[in-house]
Write an enzyme that holds these catalytic residues in place. Structure first.
Site, PDB file in Angstrom:
ATOM      1  N   ALA A   1       0.685  -1.232  -0.017  1.00 50.78           N
ATOM      2  CA  ALA A   1       0.062  -0.132  -0.046  1.00 50.78           C
ATOM      3  C   ALA A   1       0.824   1.140  -0.100  1.00 50.78           C
ATOM      4  CB  ALA A   1      -0.804   0.156   1.177  1.00 50.78           C
TER       5      ALA A   1
ATOM      6  N   GLY B   1      -0.482  -5.208   0.867  1.00 51.05           N
ATOM      7  CA  GLY B   1      -1.609  -5.147   0.115  1.00 51.05           C
ATOM      8  C   GLY B   1      -1.581  -5.815  -1.204  1.00 51.05           C
TER       9      GLY B   1
ATOM     10  N   GLU C   1      -2.108  -9.291  -0.465  1.00 47.60           N
ATOM     11  CA  GLU C   1      -3.564  -9.613  -0.115  1.00 47.60           C
ATOM     12  C   GLU C   1      -4.415  -9.276  -1.358  1.00 47.60           C
ATOM     13  OE1 GLU C   1      -4.268  -7.319   4.323  1.00 47.60           O
ATOM     14  OE2 GLU C   1      -3.043  -6.049   2.711  1.00 47.60           O
TER      15      GLU C   1
ATOM     16  N   GLU D   1       3.628  -5.831   7.300  1.00 45.61           N
ATOM     17  CA  GLU D   1       3.048  -4.718   8.215  1.00 45.61           C
ATOM     18  C   GLU D   1       3.538  -4.614   9.551  1.00 45.61           C
ATOM     19  OE1 GLU D   1       0.098  -5.623   4.753  1.00 45.61           O
ATOM     20  OE2 GLU D   1       1.413  -6.676   6.107  1.00 45.61           O
TER      21      GLU D   1
END
Length: 258
Positions: A65, A111, A114, A134
């Site tokens: 992200a 992300g 994900e 993260e």
């Protein structure tokens, strides 16, 4: 039409490419929104049967992200970011009525992993590196990573990957069951396309039922077996069922129309 992605249709295959190479295809709000729009458009396009997601360049599928966007967020803003992101893109992909294949070229971190995990099938290039880093930033995966990773590889391995914030290579991801196939980088799109074409030979209506049935087994409060019975029964009312069974009896290839 889009600033951060490319959308190209090849027959019944919709190719969607995250196109922010200077940022290693990191997901910012605009990119998430554009992906959502492109995927919904592909779902509504009756001529599309399969979607392939990939990243531009050879280095990265999605490197994560865009941290600069949320580094200053409050608790409430962080929760809203995760909720909106999941609803807008990641849950959308998982529950789509058409199969989504992630062609993972290079880094799929945070992300990016994900997004790949929300797809129905994952093909990785041999130079791919995947992980959820993260906790090294003082946060946890917020786009479904803690849930989908454990579903795919089991609780113990998910704990290890999340807690260590580590990366694993493509061949290890294959051993873990995190990806379906590993191929050389130059063969990645050909392999994803080969799988897509095998899918396209079958009933789109039945595949949509299969997606709903398989997903049901991983949802709290939902009985997957009951969903399967319901979806199985619904298939009998489709034109594809009539065509499939008729073609079998007549010893010919079916011509499914969805």
């Amino acid at each position: 039409m889009y600033n951060n992605i490319l959308a190209e249709k090849n027959g019944q295959i919709q190719l969607i490419t995250i196109n922010r190479p200077a940022q290693l295809n990191a997901l910012n709000k605009e990119t998430i929104e554009e992906l959502s729009q492109a995927i919904q458009a592909a779902e509504q396009d009756t001529t599309v049967g399969v979607i392939i997601l990939t990243g531009s360049g050879e280095k990265s599928f999605v490197a994560g992200a865009d941290i600069k966007e949320f580094a200053h967020f409050t608790i409430a803003e962080g929760g809203e970011l995760a909720q909106k992101g999941q609803q807008t893109l990641f849950d959308l992909v998982e529950n789509l009525s058409k199969p989504v294949i992630a062609a993972v070229n290079g880094f799929a971190l945070g992300g990016g992993l994900e997004l790949a995990m929300s797809a129905h099938i994952r093909v990785a290039s041999s130079n791919a590196r995947v992980g959820l880093p993260e906790v090294s930033l003082g946060v946890i995966p917020g786009y479904g990573g803690t849930q989908r990773l454990a579903q795919l590889v089991g609780k113990g391995k998910a704990n290890e990957l999340v807690f260590t914030a580590g990366m694993i290579k493509a061949d290890e991801a294959l051993t873990w069951g995190l990806v379906n196939h590993v191929v050389e980088p130059e063969e990645l799109m050909a392999k994803a396309t080969e799988i897509a074409e095998k899918i396209l030979a079958n009933s789109g209506a039945a595949i949509a039922s299969a997606i709903r049935s398989i997903n049901a087994g991983f949802k709290d409060g939902v009985n997957g077996y009951e969903t399967e019975i319901l979806e199985f029964g619904k298939c009998f009312g489709t034109a594809d069922f009539k065509e499939g069974t008729t073609a079998f009896i007549e010893k010919r290839k079916p011509n499914f129309r969805g």
